[in-house]
Design an enzyme around this catalytic site. Structure first.
Site, mmCIF file in Angstrom:
data_model
loop_
_atom_site.group_PDB
_atom_site.id
_atom_site.type_symbol
_atom_site.label_atom_id
_atom_site.label_comp_id
_atom_site.label_asym_id
_atom_site.label_seq_id
_atom_site.Cartn_x
_atom_site.Cartn_y
_atom_site.Cartn_z
ATOM 1 N N PRO A 18 -12.015 -25.097 15.755
ATOM 2 C CA PRO A 18 -11.429 -24.187 16.748
ATOM 3 C C PRO A 18 -12.482 -23.755 17.768
ATOM 4 C CG PRO A 18 -10.999 -23.430 14.496
ATOM 5 C CD PRO A 18 -11.958 -24.566 14.403
ATOM 6 N N GLU A 19 -12.082 -23.685 19.031
ATOM 7 C CA GLU A 19 -13.017 -23.240 20.075
ATOM 8 C C GLU A 19 -12.754 -21.762 20.353
ATOM 9 O OE1 GLU A 19 -13.677 -26.259 23.050
ATOM 10 O OE2 GLU A 19 -13.139 -27.844 21.640
ATOM 11 N N ASN A 57 -15.995 -29.138 21.532
ATOM 12 C CA ASN A 57 -16.005 -30.501 22.047
ATOM 13 C C ASN A 57 -14.918 -30.760 23.094
ATOM 14 O OD1 ASN A 57 -17.382 -32.834 22.102
ATOM 15 N ND2 ASN A 57 -16.547 -33.689 20.219
ATOM 16 N N ARG A 111 -28.044 -13.814 18.770
ATOM 17 C CA ARG A 111 -28.344 -15.256 18.806
ATOM 18 C C ARG A 111 -27.357 -16.033 19.671
ATOM 19 N NH1 ARG A 111 -29.459 -14.673 13.124
ATOM 20 N NH2 ARG A 111 -27.409 -15.474 12.599
ATOM 21 N N ARG A 122 -22.101 -36.012 18.176
ATOM 22 C CA ARG A 122 -20.724 -35.687 18.577
ATOM 23 C C ARG A 122 -20.374 -36.535 19.800
ATOM 24 N NH1 ARG A 122 -19.320 -30.225 17.505
ATOM 25 N NH2 ARG A 122 -17.195 -30.952 17.853
#
Ligand SMILES: [Zn+2]
Length: 268
Positions: A2-3, A163, A121, A256
């Protein structure tokens, strides 16, 4: 995986049901039993997303940190609640709603300092930082010679792009994925940032990624497009570019795949 739009949407929709409510928590699978016991019977104050991370803030300063990873999945359930799956890591319920979480990479109880360290981060999030994100992105890419395609998946550079959005944003801005990050012009990065804000917001609202413009698909609206019609580049290798007809190609960056149109996104 999931993005970011998925996590922001989950935070918003789950928050509507559960924020401000007293929560019963359990871990049928057992791997989060101690954490669930700590928050059981407390009030869920807010659910916040940043990049691909979710933070459930309970009264008393307790925070549950969730990262879905590749296999994590939420289900939102209403009564009568079905039996939880045996691999349910976390159930958060009230009398009227239940969040069922299975398979996450991370489900951990954190104190506020540890939450801050996770957030520190992360790079800017297009949904949360629409205004100052472009400047932060430009500063951070100026130090990186890695391909822009690799940089966009680095959550320290920008938080929430995965992606699908990587391939689509590079297409929309006309950038070849292997251009070194520090050679991309500031005005192109500015445009890339604005597009990422618009596209992730649209994804958050609709729950799906649709990047194609009406002009490229016979003026049909985004919602009228079927599966297989919604994207320009992602997983379309060997098929004709929707703008110029050239075959879409793909290659591997850091393990990827990335996809692009050799004509719309020329090598420099
Ligand atoms: Zn093309």
């Amino acid at each position: 995986m999931p993005e970011g739009h998925v996590l922001h949407r989950a935070a918003r929709l789950q928050g509507k049901r559960l924020a401000g409510r007293t929560i019963r928590a359990a871990s049928p699978q057992g791997r989060f039993s101690a954490g669930a016991a700590e928050i059981d019977g407390t009030t869920l104050e807010a659910i916040e997303a940043r990049g691909k991370h979710l933070f459930y803030r309970f009264d008393g300063g307790r925070v549950v940190h969730v990262h879905l990873g590749l296999f994590g999945k939420f289900r939102v359930q209403t009564p009568p609640f079905p039996d939880p799956s045996p691999n349910a890591r976390l159930l958060l319920s009230t009398d009227t709603d239940r969040i069922h979480l299975a398979g996450p990479t991370t489900c951990a109880l954190l104190d506020p300092d540890a939450v801050d360290r996770v957030i520190e981060r992360l790079g800017p999030d297009p949904i949360l930082d629409p205004v100052d994100g472009a400047e932060r992105l430009t500063r951070s890419l100026a130090r990186r010679r890695i391909p822009i395609g690799a940089a966009l998946l680095d959550q320290k550079v920008v938080a929430g792009i995965g992606n699908v959005y990587r391939a689509e944003l590079l297409f929309l801005v006309g950038l070849h994925p292997f251009v070194p990050a520090n050679e991309v012009e500031p005005e192109v990065l500015d445009q890339l940032w604005k597009l990422s804000v618009d596209e992730l917001r649209a994804g958050e609202r609709s729950g799906r990624i649709v990047t194609v413009r009406p002009a490229d698909v016979g003026e049909r609206t985004r919602s009228a497009l079927g599966r297989g019609e919604r994207l320009y580049a992602y997983k379309r290798q060997g098929r004709a570019c929707r703008r110029c007809g050239t075959d879409i190609v793909s290659a591997d960056i850091d393990g990827r795949n990335v996809w692009w149109c050799p004509r719309c996104q020329p090598e420099r």
